[in-house]
Design an enzyme around this catalytic site. Structure first.
Site, short mmCIF file in Angstrom:
data_model
loop_
_atom_site.label_atom_id
_atom_site.label_comp_id
_atom_site.label_asym_id
_atom_site.label_seq_id
_atom_site.Cartn_x
_atom_site.Cartn_y
_atom_site.Cartn_z
N CYS A 149 0.77 -1.33 0.20
CA CYS A 149 0.12 0.11 0.06
C CYS A 149 0.81 1.31 -0.15
CB CYS A 149 -1.15 -0.12 1.05
SG CYS A 149 -2.05 -1.31 1.16
N HIS A 166 -3.97 6.93 2.46
CA HIS A 166 -4.14 5.49 1.84
C HIS A 166 -5.68 5.21 2.36
CE1 HIS A 166 -4.15 1.48 0.79
NE2 HIS A 166 -4.08 0.91 2.11
N ASN A 211 -10.15 -0.92 -0.52
CA ASN A 211 -8.66 -0.83 -0.63
C ASN A 211 -8.20 -1.25 -1.84
OD1 ASN A 211 -5.94 -0.88 -0.10
ND2 ASN A 211 -6.16 -1.93 1.92
O1 UT7 Z 1 -3.89 -1.51 3.26
C1 UT7 Z 1 -2.88 -2.34 3.97
C2 UT7 Z 1 -3.01 -2.31 5.53
N1 UT7 Z 1 -4.39 -2.93 6.00
C3 UT7 Z 1 -5.17 -2.39 6.94
O2 UT7 Z 1 -4.95 -1.12 7.40
C4 UT7 Z 1 -6.21 -3.10 7.52
C5 UT7 Z 1 -6.01 -2.86 9.08
N2 UT7 Z 1 -7.24 -3.79 9.67
C6 UT7 Z 1 -8.39 -3.28 9.40
O3 UT7 Z 1 -8.99 -2.42 8.97
C7 UT7 Z 1 -9.38 -4.33 10.50
O4 UT7 Z 1 -8.54 -5.01 11.33
C8 UT7 Z 1 -10.30 -5.05 9.87
C9 UT7 Z 1 -11.23 -4.25 9.06
C10 UT7 Z 1 -9.55 -6.11 8.93
C11 UT7 Z 1 -11.02 -6.14 10.70
O5 UT7 Z 1 -11.79 -5.09 11.71
P1 UT7 Z 1 -11.70 -5.40 13.36
O6 UT7 Z 1 -12.62 -4.37 14.05
O7 UT7 Z 1 -10.14 -5.56 13.62
O8 UT7 Z 1 -12.34 -6.77 13.32
P2 UT7 Z 1 -11.67 -7.90 13.99
O9 UT7 Z 1 -10.84 -8.81 13.08
O10 UT7 Z 1 -11.28 -7.83 15.61
O11 UT7 Z 1 -12.87 -9.08 13.90
C12 UT7 Z 1 -14.04 -8.85 15.02
C13 UT7 Z 1 -14.96 -9.86 14.82
C14 UT7 Z 1 -14.58 -11.14 14.74
O12 UT7 Z 1 -15.39 -12.10 15.50
P3 UT7 Z 1 -15.05 -12.70 16.56
O13 UT7 Z 1 -13.78 -13.28 16.78
O14 UT7 Z 1 -15.07 -11.52 17.62
O15 UT7 Z 1 -15.94 -13.55 16.79
C15 UT7 Z 1 -14.29 -11.66 13.30
O16 UT7 Z 1 -14.52 -12.98 13.00
O17 UT7 Z 1 -15.48 -9.79 13.57
C16 UT7 Z 1 -15.47 -11.02 12.74
N3 UT7 Z 1 -15.33 -10.54 11.49
C17 UT7 Z 1 -16.47 -10.35 10.33
N4 UT7 Z 1 -17.80 -10.48 10.66
C18 UT7 Z 1 -18.61 -10.33 9.69
C19 UT7 Z 1 -14.36 -10.48 10.70
N5 UT7 Z 1 -14.70 -10.11 9.26
C20 UT7 Z 1 -15.93 -10.06 9.18
C21 UT7 Z 1 -16.99 -9.85 8.33
N6 UT7 Z 1 -18.10 -9.66 8.38
N7 UT7 Z 1 -16.37 -9.45 6.75
#
Ligand code: UT7
Length: 336
Positions: free
Chosen positions: A114, A255, A285
């Site tokens: 990125c 970004h 993204n």
């Molecule tokens: O561009 C390159 C750099 N990349 C980034 O900057 C991305 C950085 N990370 C993020 O933007 C975020 O971490 C994400 C958007 C990828 C995820 O958001 P989060 O708030 O960190 O969610 P999480 O990974 O902590 O997941 C929370 C919950 C989990 O369920 P449990 O374990 O709490 O039951 C996930 O399984 O949300 C669940 N989850 C989803 N639920 C519905 C993860 N993806 C999804 C989804 N739909 N698509």
């Protein structure tokens, strides 16, 4: 920089096909509400099968030449930032050279995820500054749909396909153009965001295919923690270094990985949302393409005038992060 380098044209290309959150609801266990509130994304673009990163990039270059009213044969150098090259070799930039009809240009790719566009912008600017090149094209182009696992809800909702490009030339006005860059790498972040196979470490095999190692792997939480801190820091630091504050800023172009990461940077900069370019809701993204795509839309929408102070900032796989500070060098194309 002694001799200023200016962005003399900016353009983009996005595929027509739209993949909405509602479409994704039918593909994986997710909801429009989760995606919108956790990321800010509503839809993304998907390139058709049989087309590749170089096709989007070449379209962006053709648009660029039309805008600047130049022949592609005038381009001296093409740099393509991408993590989704058409193939390992030759470089995607070589394919763009051919497809855009820029036969006088030499070309190469830069892989910095990125941060690829800012790292490439910095690289391209050096050739103008050195006085050896007059017209350098810098492109961010990624067909993320080619490495996304559409069975993995953790990643498939985040990414889209697009290309954006800028033309760099020597500035005729020393007040206008690129002022500075900051760039950083922390290689210990590699484990949190990567493609596990397909390279020399784990060449393609039945096992790598069975394990889904040819798709993006991301530990979202770990990346988020680092991103929210570092993207804000690098935007604030480049302003501070040149004795500016958020008040001096016309437009912040971050970004577009997650609206919550952008919010963090906006807070740290102490700026208003009318000083920020956000289009993540439409494209998700697009990796190396997010910044030139946002810059191109901002320009087209009349958000930039000659002399405006602009900060670009990014964070991505590697880990890599960086920023650019510039005084915009083009007239506003939108008549007020
Ligand atoms: O561009 C390159 C750099 N990349 C980034 O900057 C991305 C950085 N990370 C993020 O933007 C975020 O971490 C994400 C958007 C990828 C995820 O958001 P989060 O708030 O960190 O969610 P999480 O990974 O902590 O997941 C929370 C919950 C989990 O369920 P449990 O374990 O709490 O039951 C996930 O399984 O949300 C669940 N989850 C989803 N639920 C519905 C993860 N993806 C999804 C989804 N739909 N698509």
């Amino acid at each position: 920089m002694n001799k200023k380098v200016v962005i003399s044209a900016v353009s983009h290309y996005v595929p027509d096909k739209v993949l909405t959150n509602f479409d994704l609801e039918k593909m994986v266990d997710t909801t429009d509400e989760w995606i919108r509130t956790r990321t800010g994304i509503k839809e993304r673009r998907i390139l058709e099968p049989g087309k590749a990163t170089s096709d989007m990039a070449a379209e962006a270059v053709k648009n660029l030449c039309k805008q600047r009213n130049i022949d592609p044969m005038e381009i001296d150098l093409i740099i393509v930032a991408t993590v989704t090259p058409d193939m390992f070799f030759p470089s995607t930039a070589n394919l763009v050279q051919e497809k855009a009809g820029a036969k006088n240009a030499w070309s190469f790719d830069i892989a910095a995820a990125c941060s690829g566009f800012i790292f490439s912008l910095s690289t391209g600017a050096q050739f103008i500054k050195a006085g050896t090149h007059k017209k350098v094209v810098v492109i961010g182009s990624d067909k993320m749909s080619s490495i996304v696992n559409y069975h993995d809800r953790n990643t498939c909702v985040l990414f889209g396909d697009a290309a954006g490009a800028v033309l760099l030339e020597p500035s005729e006005d020393d007040e206008l153009g690129i002022i500075d860059f900051l760039h950083f790498v922390d290689g210990s972040g590699a484990e949190f965001l990567r493609m596990k196979a397909g390279g020399s470490l784990n060449p393609a095999s039945r096992e790598t295919l069975a394990n889904d190692w040819h798709f993006i792997y991301q530990d979202g939480k770990q990346v988020f923690k680092f991103a929210v801190k570092k993207m804000a820091e690098v935007a604030v630091d480049i302003l501070k270094k040149h004795n500016y504050t958020g008040d001096d800023l016309k437009l912040f172009i971050p970004h577009q990985a997650n609206l919550r990461i952008i919010d963090g940077a906006v807070k740290r900069l102490g700026i208003n949302y009318d000083q920020v370019m956000i289009n993540i809701e439409k494209y998700g993204n697009t990796t190396a393409a997010t910044i030139p795509l946002a810059l191109s839309e901002a320009y087209q929408q009349g958000k930039l005038d000659k002399g405006d102070l602009v900060v670009l900032a990014t964070f991505g796989g590697g880990f890599t992060w960086g920023s650019a500070l510039l005084k915009w060098g083009l007239d506003n194309p939108v008549k007020k």
